[in-house]
Design a protein around this motif. Structure first.
Motif, PDB file in Angstrom:
ATOM      1  N   ARG A  48      -7.335  -0.376  -3.613  1.00 50.87           N
ATOM      2  CA  ARG A  48      -6.718   0.553  -2.838  1.00 50.87           C
ATOM      3  C   ARG A  48      -5.863  -0.148  -1.526  1.00 50.87           C
ATOM      4  O   ARG A  48      -5.727  -0.181  -0.154  1.00 50.87           O
ATOM      5  CB  ARG A  48      -8.207   0.288  -1.759  1.00 50.87           C
ATOM      6  CG  ARG A  48      -9.502   0.798  -2.528  1.00 50.87           C
ATOM      7  CD  ARG A  48     -10.856   0.007  -1.328  1.00 50.87           C
ATOM      8  NE  ARG A  48     -12.139   1.166  -2.569  1.00 50.87           N
ATOM      9  CZ  ARG A  48     -12.896   0.953  -2.455  1.00 50.87           C
ATOM     10  NH1 ARG A  48     -12.863  -0.357  -1.737  1.00 50.87           N
ATOM     11  NH2 ARG A  48     -14.350   1.453  -3.069  1.00 50.87           N
ATOM     12  N   ALA A  50      -2.685   0.522   1.139  1.00 50.56           N
ATOM     13  CA  ALA A  50      -2.438   1.417   1.789  1.00 50.56           C
ATOM     14  C   ALA A  50      -1.188   2.444   2.238  1.00 50.56           C
ATOM     15  O   ALA A  50      -0.402   1.882   0.960  1.00 50.56           O
ATOM     16  CB  ALA A  50      -1.767   0.376   3.575  1.00 50.56           C
ATOM     17  N   THR A  51      -1.700   3.013   2.571  1.00 46.15           N
ATOM     18  CA  THR A  51      -0.289   4.523   2.207  1.00 46.15           C
ATOM     19  C   THR A  51       0.389   3.921   2.594  1.00 46.15           C
ATOM     20  O   THR A  51       1.173   3.802   3.207  1.00 46.15           O
ATOM     21  CB  THR A  51      -1.659   5.893   2.890  1.00 46.15           C
ATOM     22  OG1 THR A  51      -2.273   6.396   2.954  1.00 46.15           O
ATOM     23  CG2 THR A  51      -0.107   7.175   3.165  1.00 46.15           C
ATOM     24  N   GLY A  52       1.940   4.266   1.756  1.00 45.05           N
ATOM     25  CA  GLY A  52       3.397   4.076   1.883  1.00 45.05           C
ATOM     26  C   GLY A  52       3.092   2.197   1.170  1.00 45.05           C
ATOM     27  O   GLY A  52       4.557   2.159   1.034  1.00 45.05           O
ATOM     28  N   ALA A  53       2.478   2.058   1.050  1.00 43.84           N
ATOM     29  CA  ALA A  53       2.616   0.277   0.539  1.00 43.84           C
ATOM     30  C   ALA A  53       3.775   0.380  -0.465  1.00 43.84           C
ATOM     31  O   ALA A  53       4.782  -0.695   0.141  1.00 43.84           O
ATOM     32  CB  ALA A  53       1.297  -0.174   0.375  1.00 43.84           C
ATOM     33  N   THR A  55       5.900   1.831  -1.209  1.00 42.02           N
ATOM     34  CA  THR A  55       7.125   2.646  -0.918  1.00 42.02           C
ATOM     35  C   THR A  55       8.627   1.779  -1.035  1.00 42.02           C
ATOM     36  O   THR A  55       9.733   2.796  -1.113  1.00 42.02           O
ATOM     37  CB  THR A  55       7.258   4.413   0.623  1.00 42.02           C
ATOM     38  OG1 THR A  55       6.879   3.422   1.476  1.00 42.02           O
ATOM     39  CG2 THR A  55       6.760   5.153  -0.278  1.00 42.02           C
ATOM     40  N   HIS A  72      -7.666   4.764  -6.517  1.00 43.50           N
ATOM     41  CA  HIS A  72      -7.703   4.029  -5.124  1.00 43.50           C
ATOM     42  C   HIS A  72      -5.601   4.271  -5.388  1.00 43.50           C
ATOM     43  O   HIS A  72      -5.333   4.035  -3.977  1.00 43.50           O
ATOM     44  CB  HIS A  72      -7.926   3.040  -5.362  1.00 43.50           C
ATOM     45  CG  HIS A  72      -7.199   1.578  -6.106  1.00 43.50           C
ATOM     46  ND1 HIS A  72      -7.420   0.692  -5.789  1.00 43.50           N
ATOM     47  CD2 HIS A  72      -7.954   1.703  -7.484  1.00 43.50           C
ATOM     48  CE1 HIS A  72      -6.664   0.008  -6.418  1.00 43.50           C
ATOM     49  NE2 HIS A  72      -7.441   1.118  -7.877  1.00 43.50           N
ATOM     50  N   ALA A  75      -4.461   8.269  -4.087  1.00 42.17           N
ATOM     51  CA  ALA A  75      -4.641   8.283  -2.872  1.00 42.17           C
ATOM     52  C   ALA A  75      -3.612   8.006  -2.048  1.00 42.17           C
ATOM     53  O   ALA A  75      -4.003   8.841  -0.884  1.00 42.17           O
ATOM     54  CB  ALA A  75      -6.440   7.582  -2.293  1.00 42.17           C
ATOM     55  N   ASP A  76      -2.889   7.114  -2.691  1.00 43.46           N
ATOM     56  CA  ASP A  76      -1.833   7.600  -1.352  1.00 43.46           C
ATOM     57  C   ASP A  76      -0.616   8.682  -1.440  1.00 43.46           C
ATOM     58  O   ASP A  76      -0.131   8.062  -2.633  1.00 43.46           O
ATOM     59  CB  ASP A  76      -0.952   5.706  -1.764  1.00 43.46           C
ATOM     60  CG  ASP A  76       0.065   5.427  -1.445  1.00 43.46           C
ATOM     61  OD1 ASP A  76       0.606   6.152  -0.304  1.00 43.46           O
ATOM     62  OD2 ASP A  76       1.091   4.683  -1.737  1.00 43.46           O
ATOM     63  N   LYS A  77      -0.326   9.044  -0.919  1.00 45.70           N
ATOM     64  CA  LYS A  77      -0.151  10.406  -0.787  1.00 45.70           C
ATOM     65  C   LYS A  77       2.033  10.260  -1.160  1.00 45.70           C
ATOM     66  O   LYS A  77       2.286  11.069  -1.158  1.00 45.70           O
ATOM     67  CB  LYS A  77       0.222  11.520   0.109  1.00 45.70           C
ATOM     68  CG  LYS A  77      -1.956  11.903   0.143  1.00 45.70           C
ATOM     69  CD  LYS A  77      -1.768  12.767  -0.632  1.00 45.70           C
ATOM     70  CE  LYS A  77      -3.013  13.057  -1.659  1.00 45.70           C
ATOM     71  NZ  LYS A  77      -3.965  13.257  -2.615  1.00 45.70           N
ATOM     72  N   GLN A  78       1.792   8.708  -0.533  1.00 44.17           N
ATOM     73  CA  GLN A  78       3.638   8.376  -0.533  1.00 44.17           C
ATOM     74  C   GLN A  78       3.796   7.940  -1.249  1.00 44.17           C
ATOM     75  O   GLN A  78       4.740   7.283  -2.037  1.00 44.17           O
ATOM     76  CB  GLN A  78       3.895   7.701   0.612  1.00 44.17           C
ATOM     77  CG  GLN A  78       3.846   8.696   2.018  1.00 44.17           C
ATOM     78  CD  GLN A  78       3.904   7.553   3.349  1.00 44.17           C
ATOM     79  OE1 GLN A  78       4.646   6.665   3.442  1.00 44.17           O
ATOM     80  NE2 GLN A  78       2.990   8.013   4.134  1.00 44.17           N
ATOM     81  N   LEU A  79       2.939   7.729  -2.628  1.00 42.28           N
ATOM     82  CA  LEU A  79       3.448   6.987  -3.778  1.00 42.28           C
ATOM     83  C   LEU A  79       4.285   7.224  -4.633  1.00 42.28           C
ATOM     84  O   LEU A  79       4.794   8.686  -4.577  1.00 42.28           O
ATOM     85  CB  LEU A  79       1.430   7.339  -4.824  1.00 42.28           C
ATOM     86  CG  LEU A  79       1.919   6.484  -6.057  1.00 42.28           C
ATOM     87  CD1 LEU A  79       1.310   4.556  -5.438  1.00 42.28           C
ATOM     88  CD2 LEU A  79       0.212   6.717  -7.022  1.00 42.28           C
TER      89      LEU A  79
END
Ligand code: NDP
Ligand code: OXD
Length: 310
Positions: A48, A50-53, A55, A72, A75-79
């Protein structure tokens, strides 16, 4: 050569870091949020994130999911795009899931929720259930976990049906596949076990339409992901008696908020996403092995297919 590790709890991140450091002395293993040189990070090991973790890491070779599911991570849109995702699976994970599924299928089959409620009322009521051979169990998802659980249930004596995306053959399990096979899979099923990955095609699959095709009074066991379930449909089906009881291990929001009606519904058993957890001592060995193989060959058997979603 750095591996960045991230779990939602700091102590768990540190636990995994320590285990991996012991096994991979040539690597620098750092908590993801404390990485000193982002360009040196070639692998992340995450649950899980965090978003952008991820980048900041422009040299990533692979992302390791600390679990069988990769939803999970996706789910990160900045993956970062096109970075391979490695699942962490293995015999411990499968064994634990088999135990969980057998426990709860048998619990529903033997009407234990009703018997436990009767004890609270000092009520001596002999509930006579049919033998397992007369109770059809359906397993949604016949991957590592679903196929092992289905075969075990069949060995116990249940008539078992299974459902997957592509056709399968499993010892003692009548297999159905694809949207065309779904109706026949559900028909006559009394205990439904969900072990599907969460994808666009499976989100919300535990809904009123599905429940209505089961034998009346049947049970649901969801050990896959919370968003497979349409929560309001389950509550309605429990109220109407179409579904008799449910065991839920996974939820839309985890931890399950204390205002959620599932907590106090007497027909629902809540377990806190513990059906099958990979612990650091075992999981770190699998992660270290997978990274070593990936370094050597550029692939591993446990590679997920991000486009497919699992
Ligand atoms: P796998 O990827 O090995 O298997 C997934 C199965 O689901 C396959 O049989 C696949 O079909 C089937 N499937 C996928 N999409 C569809 C679809 N649209 N229709 C029908 N069948 C479909 O996964 P695992 O068995 O390793 O794990 C399953 C899930 O269990 C994980 O994704 C995770 O969400 C959950 N899980 C929960 C845990 C817990 O503690 N609660 C612990 C571990 C996992 P096919 O074979 O044709 O590809
Ligand atoms: C997993 C989980 O996906 O623990 O492995 O949920």
């Amino acid at each position: 050569m750095t591996i960045a590790v991230s779990l939602p709890a700091e102590d768990k991140t540190e636990w995994w870091c320590q285990m991996l450091r012991d096994l991979m002395p040539d690597w620098k293993i750092e908590p993801l949020d404390k990485v000193e040189d982002p360009d040196a990070v070639t692998y992340t090991v995450v649950w899980r994130p965090a978003t952008g973790a991820m980048t900041p890491f422009s040299n990533l070779k692979a992302i390791v999911s600390l679990g069988a599911g990769i939803d999970h991570v996706l789910a990160d849109k900045q993956l970062p795009q096109d970075v391979p995702i490695i699942r962490t699976v293995g015999t411990d994970l499968t064994q634990r899931m088999k135990e969980y599924v057998a426990l709860h299928v048998l619990r529903h089959h033997r009407e234990m929720p009703a018997i436990e409620a009767n004890q609270g009322r000092k009520l001596w009521e002999q509930i006579i259930v049919p033998p397992a051979t007369q109770r059809r169990v359906g397993v949604m998802g016949l991957g590592n976990l679903g196929s092992a659980a289905a075969e075990l249930l069949s060995q116990i004596g249940f008539p078992v049906v299974g459902w997957s995306r592509s056709p399968k053959e499993l010892q003692g399990v009548q297999c159905y596949s694809g949207p065309d096979g779904f109706k026949s899979f559900l028909e006559g099923t009394e205990i439904l076990v969900c072990l599907l990955p969460l994808t666009d095609s499976t989100r919300g699959i535990l809904n009123a339409d599905t429940f209505n095709q089961l034998k009346r009074g049947g049970s649901i066991i969801n050990a896959a992901r919370g968003p497979h379930m349409v929560d309001s449909d389950l509550i309605e089906a429990l109220n109407s008696g179409q579904i008799g009881a449910a065991t839920l291990d996974v939820f839309h929001v985890e931890p399950l908020p204390d205002t959620h009606p599932f907590w106090s519904n007497p027909k629902i058993t809540v377990t806190p996403h513990i059906a099958s957890m990979i612990d650091a001592p075992t999981g770190s060995k699998i992660v270290a092995k997978n990274i070593r193989i990936f370094e050597e060959t550029g692939t591993v058997p446990d590679l997920a297919d991000a486009k497919r979603g699992y």
